[in-house]
Design a protein around this motif. Structure first.
Motif, mmCIF file in Angstrom:
data_model
loop_
_atom_site.group_PDB
_atom_site.id
_atom_site.type_symbol
_atom_site.label_atom_id
_atom_site.label_comp_id
_atom_site.label_asym_id
_atom_site.label_seq_id
_atom_site.Cartn_x
_atom_site.Cartn_y
_atom_site.Cartn_z
ATOM 1 N N PRO A 118 0.833 -1.202 0.000
ATOM 2 C CA PRO A 118 0.000 0.000 0.000
ATOM 3 C C PRO A 118 0.868 1.253 0.000
ATOM 4 O O PRO A 118 1.950 1.280 0.596
ATOM 5 N N ALA A 119 0.409 2.289 -0.673
ATOM 6 C CA ALA A 119 1.208 3.501 -0.858
ATOM 7 C C ALA A 119 1.557 4.158 0.462
ATOM 8 O O ALA A 119 0.760 4.145 1.411
ATOM 9 N N ALA A 120 2.750 4.720 0.527
ATOM 10 C CA ALA A 120 3.169 5.475 1.708
ATOM 11 C C ALA A 120 2.179 6.604 1.966
ATOM 12 O O ALA A 120 1.726 7.276 1.028
ATOM 13 N N GLY A 121 1.830 6.786 3.219
ATOM 14 C CA GLY A 121 0.883 7.835 3.576
ATOM 15 C C GLY A 121 -0.564 7.392 3.544
ATOM 16 O O GLY A 121 -1.445 8.124 3.993
ATOM 17 N N SER A 122 -0.836 6.204 3.011
ATOM 18 C CA SER A 122 -2.208 5.694 2.986
ATOM 19 C C SER A 122 -2.548 5.028 4.316
ATOM 20 O O SER A 122 -1.666 4.734 5.129
ATOM 21 N N LEU A 123 -3.822 4.777 4.549
ATOM 22 C CA LEU A 123 -4.257 4.187 5.817
ATOM 23 C C LEU A 123 -3.617 2.828 6.059
ATOM 24 O O LEU A 123 -3.251 2.488 7.189
ATOM 25 N N PHE A 124 -3.450 2.045 5.008
ATOM 26 C CA PHE A 124 -2.901 0.698 5.161
ATOM 27 C C PHE A 124 -1.408 0.628 4.827
ATOM 28 O O PHE A 124 -0.872 -0.469 4.630
ATOM 29 N N ALA A 125 -0.741 1.767 4.788
ATOM 30 C CA ALA A 125 0.704 1.785 4.537
ATOM 31 C C ALA A 125 1.431 0.926 5.559
ATOM 32 O O ALA A 125 1.147 0.967 6.755
ATOM 33 N N GLY A 126 2.381 0.130 5.070
ATOM 34 C CA GLY A 126 3.175 -0.712 5.951
ATOM 35 C C GLY A 126 2.556 -2.064 6.261
ATOM 36 O O GLY A 126 3.198 -2.918 6.882
ATOM 37 N N GLN A 127 1.310 -2.295 5.820
ATOM 38 C CA GLN A 127 0.660 -3.571 6.119
ATOM 39 C C GLN A 127 1.006 -4.612 5.063
ATOM 40 O O GLN A 127 1.066 -4.313 3.873
ATOM 41 N N ARG A 128 1.226 -5.831 5.526
ATOM 42 C CA ARG A 128 1.500 -6.956 4.633
ATOM 43 C C ARG A 128 0.480 -8.076 4.857
ATOM 44 O O ARG A 128 -0.038 -8.645 3.921
ATOM 45 N N ARG A 129 0.222 -8.368 6.131
ATOM 46 C CA ARG A 129 -0.662 -9.485 6.464
ATOM 47 C C ARG A 129 -1.360 -9.165 7.776
ATOM 48 O O ARG A 129 -0.709 -8.884 8.775
ATOM 49 N N LEU A 130 -2.681 -9.194 7.755
ATOM 50 C CA LEU A 130 -3.451 -8.796 8.926
ATOM 51 C C LEU A 130 -4.492 -9.850 9.294
ATOM 52 O O LEU A 130 -5.110 -10.473 8.414
ATOM 53 N N LYS A 131 -4.696 -10.011 10.591
ATOM 54 C CA LYS A 131 -5.824 -10.798 11.075
ATOM 55 C C LYS A 131 -7.049 -9.887 11.147
ATOM 56 O O LYS A 131 -6.966 -8.756 11.629
ATOM 57 N N LEU A 132 -8.176 -10.403 10.682
ATOM 58 C CA LEU A 132 -9.442 -9.688 10.783
ATOM 59 C C LEU A 132 -10.389 -10.519 11.649
ATOM 60 O O LEU A 132 -10.738 -11.649 11.287
ATOM 61 N N VAL A 133 -10.776 -9.976 12.785
ATOM 62 C CA VAL A 133 -11.743 -10.626 13.669
ATOM 63 C C VAL A 133 -13.135 -10.263 13.170
ATOM 64 O O VAL A 133 -13.466 -9.076 13.022
ATOM 65 N N THR A 134 -13.941 -11.260 12.890
ATOM 66 C CA THR A 134 -15.248 -11.059 12.272
ATOM 67 C C THR A 134 -16.377 -11.376 13.247
ATOM 68 O O THR A 134 -16.147 -11.697 14.419
ATOM 69 N N HIS A 135 -17.607 -11.352 12.759
ATOM 70 C CA HIS A 135 -18.797 -11.375 13.602
ATOM 71 C C HIS A 135 -19.293 -12.772 13.961
ATOM 72 O O HIS A 135 -20.242 -12.880 14.749
ATOM 73 N N CYS A 136 -18.748 -13.807 13.433
ATOM 74 C CA CYS A 136 -19.101 -15.208 13.730
ATOM 75 C C CYS A 136 -20.519 -15.557 13.292
ATOM 76 O O CYS A 136 -20.719 -16.382 12.418
#
Length: 338
Positions: free
Chosen positions: A95-113
């Motif tokens: 993700p582009a520098a300065g964007s909200l997701f800058a620096g992210q590679r792999r994320l866990k997303l906790v969902t609603h089940c």
């Protein structure tokens, strides 16, 4: 050797109240709104390890990212437990520098089940657990709430629900100028940094969580179970500080599928058991005294969680109040593990 051990211990004990800056996604607590488009129906019906292509778009901005989606988890992954599984979101392009997701590679997303409103409140309670530990120490995983519109790959809306992203372990370590070393399947009590281990155990007692180990991983996996160990060096020599995560089996969340571990003789996840080590008992008392002095701050956090109902907030405050009553009476630290 002993001098090096004490030097590493001193480094942990002197961790500042404010660590280094978080990545943009985790530098604020206001909820974000995003759309995740992809084969959502396929993800919910076929819960293999396969990755599926999709896009993540930040509402109200020009930010849109190609992503790879995959199912993760153990209990929540099972279709008879959760209608919607927890997800892993990979970014194949930076993700582009300065964007909200800058620096992210792999994320866990906790969902609603599950779809019903009660499970939205369960998400918020687990998110609150992460925020409580953030108040206790910067050696903690940050989390970011998200209002998520899930859209199937044919463009049809699937569902809109609350979820939250969990900070990557390497980013959390880097923010604290530490490392996440590769370890075997078990570590000794003597390797654990006493204050961090006591804090880990007492926090889990506070939220009524028994589903963890700061010394061993599940069978066939590296250390640890629902906890990460951080070190002052990449080799993991010297002391190790444990950091907890994954709190859906806690009494605070009280998920209907949550059950106590077989080895612990309690009838409900709402029953608290202190599982800290006797070697760290003095540090546990010190942590307990600090938490007791900050009771109003910790309980007040609940009123800052967007979307949490008054009923949920009142029940959570009452449950956490039981922890402080246990501290006052001495029940919390009456026993320990050798």
């Amino acid at each position: 050797m002993k001098a090096a051990l004490w030097a590493a211990l001193a480094a942990f004990m002197s961790v500042p109240a404010l660590a280094g800056p978080a990545t943009p996604l985790f530098s604020a607590d206001t909820p974000i709104r995003i759309t995740i488009k992809g084969p959502i129906t396929a993800l919910t019906s076929n819960r293999s390890n396969a990755q599926r292509a999709g896009t993540l778009t930040v509402t109200g901005t020009q930010e849109s990212y190609p992503i790879m989606l995959s199912v993760r988890g153990i209990t929540r992954r099972q279709g008879d437990v959760c209608q919607f599984p927890p997800l892993r979101v990979d970014f194949p392009q930076h993700p582009a520098a300065g964007s909200l997701f800058a620096g992210q590679r792999r994320l866990k997303l906790v969902t609603h089940c599950r779809r019903n409103e009660d499970f939205q409140q369960k998400v918020l309670l687990e998110y609150a657990a992460y925020r409580l530990y953030n108040l206790m120490t910067p050696l903690s995983f940050r989390a970011r709430l998200a209002n998520i519109d899930y859209v199937d790959e044919d463009g049809r809306p699937y569902i809109s629900r609350i979820g939250f992203f969990v900070e990557d372990g390497d980013d959390m370590a880097k923010r604290n100028d530490l490392h996440e070393p590769k370890l075997g399947d078990r570590v000794s009590v003597s390797q654990l940094e006493p204050r961090g281990a006591a804090r880990f155990a007492l926090f889990n007692y506070m939220i009524g969580n028994l589903d963890w180990s700061m010394r061993a991983g599940p069978a066939g996996e590296s250390c640890c179970h629902n906890g990460r160990l951080l070190s002052a060096n990449k080799a993991g020599s010297g002391v190790l500080v444990p950091v907890p995560y994954d709190f859906d089996f806690s009494g605070l969340v009280d998920a209907p599928y949550a059950t106590p571990p077989d080895a612990i003789p309690v009838g409900s996840v709402r029953q608290r058991v202190y599982r800290g080590y006797c070697a760290h008992f003095n540090e546990a008392r010190a942590v307990g005294a600090d938490l007791s002095a900050r009771r109003s701050e910790l309980l007040g956090l609940l009123s800052t969680i967007p979307g949490m109902t008054e009923r949920t907030r009142a029940n959570a405050a009452d449950y956490l109040g039981g922890f402080f009553r246990d501290l006052d009476s001495g029940k919390a630290l009456k026993n320990c593990v050798n």
